[in-house]
Design a protein around this motif. Structure first.
Motif, PDB file in Angstrom:
ATOM      1  N   VAL A 156     -24.806 -18.370 -30.622  1.00  0.00           N
ATOM      2  CA  VAL A 156     -24.498 -16.947 -30.478  1.00  0.00           C
ATOM      3  C   VAL A 156     -24.652 -16.535 -29.015  1.00  0.00           C
ATOM      4  CG1 VAL A 156     -25.177 -14.602 -31.116  1.00  0.00           C
ATOM      5  CG2 VAL A 156     -25.161 -16.408 -32.848  1.00  0.00           C
ATOM      6  N   TYR A 157     -25.714 -17.020 -28.370  1.00  0.00           N
ATOM      7  CA  TYR A 157     -25.898 -16.728 -26.952  1.00  0.00           C
ATOM      8  C   TYR A 157     -24.739 -17.293 -26.120  1.00  0.00           C
ATOM      9  CZ  TYR A 157     -30.583 -14.716 -27.207  1.00  0.00           C
ATOM     10  OH  TYR A 157     -31.650 -13.879 -27.452  1.00  0.00           O
ATOM     11  N   GLN A 158     -24.307 -18.494 -26.457  1.00  0.00           N
ATOM     12  CA  GLN A 158     -23.174 -19.081 -25.733  1.00  0.00           C
ATOM     13  C   GLN A 158     -21.911 -18.250 -25.934  1.00  0.00           C
ATOM     14  OE1 GLN A 158     -22.789 -23.461 -26.364  1.00  0.00           O
ATOM     15  NE2 GLN A 158     -24.823 -23.307 -27.293  1.00  0.00           N
ATOM     16  N   MET A 159     -21.683 -17.812 -27.169  1.00  0.00           N
ATOM     17  CA  MET A 159     -20.506 -16.992 -27.453  1.00  0.00           C
ATOM     18  C   MET A 159     -20.590 -15.663 -26.717  1.00  0.00           C
ATOM     19  SD  MET A 159     -17.619 -16.562 -28.897  1.00  0.00           S
ATOM     20  CE  MET A 159     -17.605 -18.070 -29.882  1.00  0.00           C
ATOM     21  N   ALA A 160     -21.774 -15.072 -26.698  1.00  0.00           N
ATOM     22  CA  ALA A 160     -21.969 -13.803 -25.992  1.00  0.00           C
ATOM     23  C   ALA A 160     -21.659 -13.953 -24.509  1.00  0.00           C
ATOM     24  CB  ALA A 160     -23.397 -13.306 -26.185  1.00  0.00           C
ATOM     25  N   GLY A 161     -22.099 -15.060 -23.930  1.00  0.00           N
ATOM     26  CA  GLY A 161     -21.804 -15.310 -22.524  1.00  0.00           C
ATOM     27  C   GLY A 161     -20.314 -15.439 -22.275  1.00  0.00           C
ATOM     28  N   PHE A 162     -19.619 -16.134 -23.152  1.00  0.00           N
ATOM     29  CA  PHE A 162     -18.170 -16.289 -23.005  1.00  0.00           C
ATOM     30  C   PHE A 162     -17.458 -14.941 -23.094  1.00  0.00           C
ATOM     31  CE2 PHE A 162     -14.077 -16.528 -25.240  1.00  0.00           C
ATOM     32  CZ  PHE A 162     -13.332 -17.230 -24.292  1.00  0.00           C
ATOM     33  N   LEU A 163     -17.930 -14.064 -23.977  1.00  0.00           N
ATOM     34  CA  LEU A 163     -17.275 -12.779 -24.208  1.00  0.00           C
ATOM     35  C   LEU A 163     -17.682 -11.710 -23.192  1.00  0.00           C
ATOM     36  CD1 LEU A 163     -17.643 -12.689 -28.088  1.00  0.00           C
ATOM     37  CD2 LEU A 163     -15.511 -13.022 -26.813  1.00  0.00           C
ATOM     38  N   GLY A 164     -18.613 -12.031 -22.300  1.00  0.00           N
ATOM     39  CA  GLY A 164     -19.007 -11.093 -21.262  1.00  0.00           C
ATOM     40  C   GLY A 164     -20.002 -10.034 -21.692  1.00  0.00           C
ATOM     41  N   VAL A 165     -20.836 -10.345 -22.680  1.00  0.00           N
ATOM     42  CA  VAL A 165     -21.901  -9.424 -23.065  1.00  0.00           C
ATOM     43  C   VAL A 165     -22.820  -9.227 -21.851  1.00  0.00           C
ATOM     44  CG1 VAL A 165     -23.963  -9.197 -24.521  1.00  0.00           C
ATOM     45  CG2 VAL A 165     -21.798  -9.972 -25.517  1.00  0.00           C
ATOM     46  N   PRO A 166     -23.258  -8.000 -21.573  1.00  0.00           N
ATOM     47  CA  PRO A 166     -24.085  -7.733 -20.376  1.00  0.00           C
ATOM     48  C   PRO A 166     -25.308  -8.642 -20.272  1.00  0.00           C
ATOM     49  CG  PRO A 166     -23.375  -5.672 -21.360  1.00  0.00           C
ATOM     50  CD  PRO A 166     -22.928  -6.756 -22.299  1.00  0.00           C
ATOM     51  N   ASP A 167     -25.622  -9.020 -19.045  1.00  0.00           N
ATOM     52  CA  ASP A 167     -26.729  -9.947 -18.787  1.00  0.00           C
ATOM     53  C   ASP A 167     -28.059  -9.442 -19.335  1.00  0.00           C
ATOM     54  OD1 ASP A 167     -25.120 -11.780 -17.534  1.00  0.00           O
ATOM     55  OD2 ASP A 167     -25.619 -11.132 -15.489  1.00  0.00           O
ATOM     56  N   GLU A 168     -28.289  -8.125 -19.274  1.00  0.00           N
ATOM     57  CA  GLU A 168     -29.569  -7.593 -19.737  1.00  0.00           C
ATOM     58  C   GLU A 168     -29.763  -7.861 -21.234  1.00  0.00           C
ATOM     59  OE1 GLU A 168     -32.353  -3.579 -19.324  1.00  0.00           O
ATOM     60  OE2 GLU A 168     -30.247  -3.527 -18.693  1.00  0.00           O
ATOM     61  N   ILE A 169     -28.674  -7.834 -21.982  1.00  0.00           N
ATOM     62  CA  ILE A 169     -28.756  -8.139 -23.405  1.00  0.00           C
ATOM     63  C   ILE A 169     -28.959  -9.636 -23.599  1.00  0.00           C
ATOM     64  CG2 ILE A 169     -27.460  -8.147 -25.588  1.00  0.00           C
ATOM     65  CD1 ILE A 169     -26.139  -5.544 -24.676  1.00  0.00           C
ATOM     66  N   LEU A 170     -28.285 -10.435 -22.808  1.00  0.00           N
ATOM     67  CA  LEU A 170     -28.439 -11.891 -22.892  1.00  0.00           C
ATOM     68  C   LEU A 170     -29.879 -12.323 -22.597  1.00  0.00           C
ATOM     69  CD1 LEU A 170     -25.175 -13.052 -21.077  1.00  0.00           C
ATOM     70  CD2 LEU A 170     -25.723 -13.418 -23.486  1.00  0.00           C
ATOM     71  N   LYS A 171     -30.541 -11.589 -21.730  1.00  0.00           N
ATOM     72  CA  LYS A 171     -31.900 -11.957 -21.320  1.00  0.00           C
ATOM     73  C   LYS A 171     -32.978 -11.282 -22.167  1.00  0.00           C
ATOM     74  CE  LYS A 171     -30.471 -12.717 -16.513  1.00  0.00           C
ATOM     75  NZ  LYS A 171     -30.544 -12.205 -15.121  1.00  0.00           N
ATOM     76  N   ARG A 172     -32.592 -10.388 -23.044  1.00  0.00           N
ATOM     77  CA  ARG A 172     -33.580  -9.663 -23.859  1.00  0.00           C
ATOM     78  C   ARG A 172     -34.141 -10.573 -24.950  1.00  0.00           C
ATOM     79  NH1 ARG A 172     -32.535  -4.623 -28.057  1.00  0.00           N
ATOM     80  NH2 ARG A 172     -34.657  -3.739 -27.976  1.00  0.00           N
ATOM     81  N   PRO A 173     -35.461 -10.710 -25.065  1.00  0.00           N
ATOM     82  CA  PRO A 173     -36.038 -11.543 -26.120  1.00  0.00           C
ATOM     83  C   PRO A 173     -35.680 -10.987 -27.493  1.00  0.00           C
ATOM     84  CG  PRO A 173     -37.681 -11.000 -24.451  1.00  0.00           C
ATOM     85  CD  PRO A 173     -36.492 -10.135 -24.178  1.00  0.00           C
ATOM     86  N   PRO A 174     -35.367 -11.847 -28.458  1.00  0.00           N
ATOM     87  CA  PRO A 174     -35.051 -11.373 -29.810  1.00  0.00           C
ATOM     88  C   PRO A 174     -36.222 -10.583 -30.394  1.00  0.00           C
ATOM     89  CG  PRO A 174     -34.463 -13.691 -29.574  1.00  0.00           C
ATOM     90  CD  PRO A 174     -35.262 -13.318 -28.351  1.00  0.00           C
ATOM     91  N   THR A 175     -35.924  -9.446 -31.000  1.00  0.00           N
ATOM     92  CA  THR A 175     -36.959  -8.593 -31.558  1.00  0.00           C
ATOM     93  C   THR A 175     -36.471  -7.978 -32.853  1.00  0.00           C
ATOM     94  OG1 THR A 175     -38.280  -6.600 -31.183  1.00  0.00           O
ATOM     95  CG2 THR A 175     -36.130  -6.680 -30.139  1.00  0.00           C
ATOM     96  N   THR A 176     -37.407  -7.628 -33.742  1.00  0.00           N
ATOM     97  CA  THR A 176     -37.014  -6.981 -34.991  1.00  0.00           C
ATOM     98  C   THR A 176     -36.752  -5.490 -34.793  1.00  0.00           C
ATOM     99  OG1 THR A 176     -39.292  -6.466 -35.605  1.00  0.00           O
ATOM    100  CG2 THR A 176     -38.425  -8.605 -36.285  1.00  0.00           C
ATOM    101  N   ASP A 177     -37.429  -4.864 -33.831  1.00  0.00           N
ATOM    102  CA  ASP A 177     -37.341  -3.431 -33.571  1.00  0.00           C
ATOM    103  C   ASP A 177     -37.534  -2.623 -34.858  1.00  0.00           C
ATOM    104  OD1 ASP A 177     -37.187  -1.323 -31.775  1.00  0.00           O
ATOM    105  OD2 ASP A 177     -35.038  -1.039 -32.091  1.00  0.00           O
ATOM    106  N   THR A 178     -38.528  -3.020 -35.645  1.00  0.00           N
ATOM    107  CA  THR A 178     -38.824  -2.358 -36.912  1.00  0.00           C
ATOM    108  C   THR A 178     -40.150  -1.618 -36.871  1.00  0.00           C
ATOM    109  OG1 THR A 178     -37.554  -3.994 -38.166  1.00  0.00           O
ATOM    110  CG2 THR A 178     -39.206  -2.758 -39.391  1.00  0.00           C
TER     111      THR A 178
END
Length: 327
Positions: A225-247
């Motif tokens: 998913v991270y590789q796909m996000a990089g290919f699609l140009g998802v912003p770097d800040e999102i790519l570098k954000r640690p996975p979280t539940t945010d619950t």
């Protein structure tokens, strides 16, 4: 030799394959006009939104922001950053009022007070599990932080654990209800955002974030998913954000809440399990012991057993009609 290279993805080829799947699914099978995605500012929802735009165009994708009282400010900010880059329509729905109406927060607080009597509205909290290395069994704890910033970790009873999870599950179910409002409003399909690790291991709420009309990345390992996000140009800040539940009101990683290891190592273990690789081979690729991988393998089996219920369709006495199973 087995290594992380086994999970390398051809971004262009896979994006084309997923886009074709989305177009076929949305237009022909579901007979909808576009896609609704709940945007959390995380890697999975961001990738799904970017794939939806890649497949259908920005004018056929709607993003929904659904913050609540415990949400991180980063979730909304990063989601808005992504939506602006993609050029999609967005709507913001603060679901705190709905959750209050359902007594989500009160029920949560009561569950925590059962083991931390001094807990009150000024406290923050999160749910964590013990490390898999410490025992064959995962033990649930609540971490609470007083208004003065003092943290303590208390083991949950089985009843308090179930009550806490049941209360917080209101959040995922409320968000999905809101997504389906917009799907009905525009005759769109709702996109689910679980990756393979989450889908396989039951890291979702039934009739909450587990509910969707189409799940474009459920076959992709988290690292993919991270590789796909990089290919699609998802912003770097999102790519570098640690996975979280945010619950929960305290920051909570997916590792401490559910998975045994960081996602990249869990992916290798899941791949090894899927392809019947001996634990010794996977251990060599991860620089851990064979015994540790064997414990993760057992944990994967245990979670799959629990996930079976989450994936089940409603039980019927007999099949009804000729149009396939009912959901």
């Amino acid at each position: 030799m087995f290594s992380a290279d086994h999970l390398k993805l051809d971004g262009e080829k896979e994006a084309a394959r997923i886009s074709a799947f989305i177009r076929e699914g949305v237009f022909k099978q579901l007979r909808r006009k576009g896609i609704v995605v709940g945007l959390s500012g995380g890697i999975d929802s961001s990738t799904v939104a970017a794939l939806a735009v890649h497949a259908l165009g920005a004018d056929r994708v709607v993003g929904i922001f659904m913050p609540e009282s415990d949400s991180s400010d980063d979730s909304l900010r990063l989601g808005q950053q992504l939506a602006k880059k993609l050029g999609i329509r967005t709507y913001k729905e603060d679901i705190s009022g709905i959750l209050n109406g359902a007594n989500c927060y009160r029920r949560r607080d009561e569950a925590i007070k059962a083991v931390v009597p001094e807990y009150h509205a000024g406290y923050k909290s999160k749910l964590v599990l013990s490390s898999l290395d410490s025992s064959e069994f995962r033990i649930s704890y609540v971490v609470v932080q007083s208004p003065e910033g003092v943290q303590s970790k208390v083991r949950l009873t089985a009843d308090a654990f179930l009550a806490l999870v049941a209360a917080t599950n209101f959040k995922q179910r409320t968000r999905k209800m809101m997504e389906y409002y917009y799907a009905d409003r525009f005759l769109y399909a709702v996109a689910g955002t679980p990756n393979r690790l989450e889908y396989d291991q039951g890291f979702f709420v039934k009739n909450g974030d587990g509910s969707a009309d189409i799940k474009p990345i459920a076959h992709l390992y988290k690292t993919q998913v991270y590789q796909m996000a990089g290919f699609l140009g998802v912003p770097d800040e999102i790519l570098k954000r640690p996975p979280t539940t945010d619950t929960y009101s305290l920051a909570q990683s997916q590792e401490e809440f559910y998975f045994s290891l960081p996602y990249d190592k869990m992916d290798l273990c899941l791949y090894g399990k899927d392809h019947q690789l001996p634990a010794s081979i996977v251990a060599g690729a991860m620089a851990v012991t064979e015994a540790q991988v064997e414990r993760v393998y057992r944990d994967i089996d245990a979670k799959r057993a629990v996930a079976h219920y989450l994936h089940m369709e409603p039980l019927l006495i007999e099949p009804i009609g000729t149009g396939g199973p009912r959901h």
